[in-house]
Design an enzyme around this catalytic site. Structure first.
Site, PDB file in Angstrom:
ATOM      1  N   SER A 164       7.820  -1.996   2.169  1.00 19.33           N
ATOM      2  CA  SER A 164       7.390  -1.770   3.548  1.00 19.33           C
ATOM      3  C   SER A 164       7.483  -3.038   4.386  1.00 19.33           C
ATOM      4  O   SER A 164       7.150  -3.013   5.574  1.00 19.33           O
ATOM      5  CB  SER A 164       5.942  -1.262   3.560  1.00 19.33           C
ATOM      6  OG  SER A 164       5.094  -2.159   2.846  1.00 19.33           O
ATOM      7  N   HIS A 181      12.494   3.183   3.284  1.00 21.43           N
ATOM      8  CA  HIS A 181      11.037   3.057   3.379  1.00 21.43           C
ATOM      9  C   HIS A 181      10.407   4.380   3.805  1.00 21.43           C
ATOM     10  O   HIS A 181      10.454   4.767   4.970  1.00 21.43           O
ATOM     11  CB  HIS A 181      10.666   1.944   4.371  1.00 21.43           C
ATOM     12  CG  HIS A 181       9.191   1.796   4.563  1.00 21.43           C
ATOM     13  ND1 HIS A 181       8.628   1.460   5.774  1.00 21.43           N
ATOM     14  CD2 HIS A 181       8.157   1.966   3.699  1.00 21.43           C
ATOM     15  CE1 HIS A 181       7.321   1.421   5.646  1.00 21.43           C
ATOM     16  NE2 HIS A 181       7.013   1.727   4.401  1.00 21.43           N
ATOM     17  N   GLU A 228      12.297   4.932   7.265  1.00 19.72           N
ATOM     18  CA  GLU A 228      13.033   3.798   7.831  1.00 19.72           C
ATOM     19  C   GLU A 228      14.169   3.405   6.879  1.00 19.72           C
ATOM     20  O   GLU A 228      13.932   3.179   5.692  1.00 19.72           O
ATOM     21  CB  GLU A 228      12.112   2.581   7.998  1.00 19.72           C
ATOM     22  CG  GLU A 228      11.108   2.698   9.111  1.00 19.72           C
ATOM     23  CD  GLU A 228      10.250   1.453   9.250  1.00 19.72           C
ATOM     24  OE1 GLU A 228      10.027   0.993  10.374  1.00 19.72           O
ATOM     25  OE2 GLU A 228       9.783   0.931   8.210  1.00 19.72           O
ATOM     26  N   ASN A 273       5.483  -1.020  10.332  1.00 17.06           N
ATOM     27  CA  ASN A 273       4.430  -1.952   9.927  1.00 17.06           C
ATOM     28  C   ASN A 273       4.374  -3.208  10.787  1.00 17.06           C
ATOM     29  O   ASN A 273       3.327  -3.854  10.872  1.00 17.06           O
ATOM     30  CB  ASN A 273       4.592  -2.313   8.449  1.00 17.06           C
ATOM     31  CG  ASN A 273       4.111  -1.178   7.561  1.00 17.06           C
ATOM     32  OD1 ASN A 273       3.207  -0.437   7.915  1.00 17.06           O
ATOM     33  ND2 ASN A 273       4.731  -1.027   6.408  1.00 17.06           N
TER      34      ASN A 273
END
Length: 291
Positions: free
Chosen positions: A119, A140, A152, A190
């Site tokens: 991540s 991800h 992602e 993130n």
């Protein structure tokens, strides 16, 4: 290339979730972990989650039965040799991930694709530690994998077009939506989400508001489905800290400094839901704020 068999390394929350959606979408799945008990627990979790889908009318029993029969334990790393794509979903620790790739690459088919579910960690840097950087990519998934629609895709500097296109087709086949992120620390989700959570922890640390006040404020004042401290517990405070450290180290900006209170909770082993305590205490009938 045609992906038919998917190997997954890590039978925890993320790995079992990826196995769940891959098997449900018709792939053969090889589930590996360093512990046979963890593999069994992961498969049991998948079975339980699919059973709930069946009981709620979201999944046919025939699909559940077929999907469960397509998931096979892979207790030894050599058991992944026949995979067309292997997704690493181990703990968010670069040293651990590098060790896995070192063990994995010699047993894989030279044509097999390799992906990481990281991540936050550099795809380019991890790819360079393997024997196939051109066949390496970041995929991800969001947590919980069966429910969250977004994935992602992150290319390293050496990732070839055929790897990207194969990974994209795989993700789309899982009925997920692809967003493409550049290989910068923490990517898109993130990079935005974790500083917000870290700031919420600072608000708690500085005494601006209590756990309950902060989470209520963001749920009712910003229409968030879950408060940031509740979300941090769900993600895992150790994972939150790891991502903030990657951001702080990678971007050298003081705004990404992990809150000392987050560090203290991790040092105490209060890692959130999975540990029974975090910003909430989950050991009773209902979660109770710990501050």
């Amino acid at each position: 290339m045609a992906i038919q068999t998917v190997g997954i390394i890590g039978a925890g929350q993320m790995g079992s979730g990826i196995a769940h959606v891959a098997a449900q979408s018709g792939y053969q799945v090889l589930l590996h972990d360093i512990s046979g008990d963890r593999i069994e627990k992961g498969i049991a979790t998948i079975n339980g989650n699919m059973a709930r889908q069946v009981s709620s009318g979201k999944l046919d029993e025939s699909v559940r039965s077929r999907a469960m029969s397509s998931i096979r334990p892979a207790p030894a790393i050599q058991d992944l040799a026949g995979a067309d794509l292997v997704i690493e979903a181990a703990t968010e620790d670069e040293t651990v991930k590098r060790k896995i790739f070192t063990q994995l690459c010699p047993v894989l088919n030279p044509e097999a694709l390799l992906a990481t579910n990281t991540s936050s960690i550099s795809i380019t840097r991890m790819a360079a530690q393997t024997d196939r950087p051109e066949r390496f990519i970041g995929i991800h998934f969001m947590n919980p994998v069966p429910l969250m629609k977004l994935v992602e895709l992150v290319r390293g500097i050496a990732t070839e077009d055929f790897t990207f296109e194969a990974a994209k087709a795989f993700v789309v086949s899982l009925d997920k939506t692809v967003t493409v992120a550049e290989d910068f620390p923490a990517f898109i989700v993130n990079r935005i989400l974790l500083p917000m959570i870290n700031e919420a922890i600072y608000v708690l640390y500085e005494g601006v508001g209590s756990v309950e006040a902060i989470d209520t404020a963001m749920k009712l004042g910003a229409n968030h489905p879950m408060g940031p401290l509740q979300l941090a517990d769900f993600i895992g405070l150790d994972t939150c800290l790891s991502i903030m450290q990657v951001l702080h180290d990678g971007l050298s900006d003081s705004k990404y400094r992990p809150c000392p209170l987050l560090v203290k909770y991790v040092e105490a082993g209060w890692l959130g839901r999975k540990a029974g305590r975090g910003f909430y205490d989950y050991r009773g009938e209902n979660p109770v704020p710990t501050r």
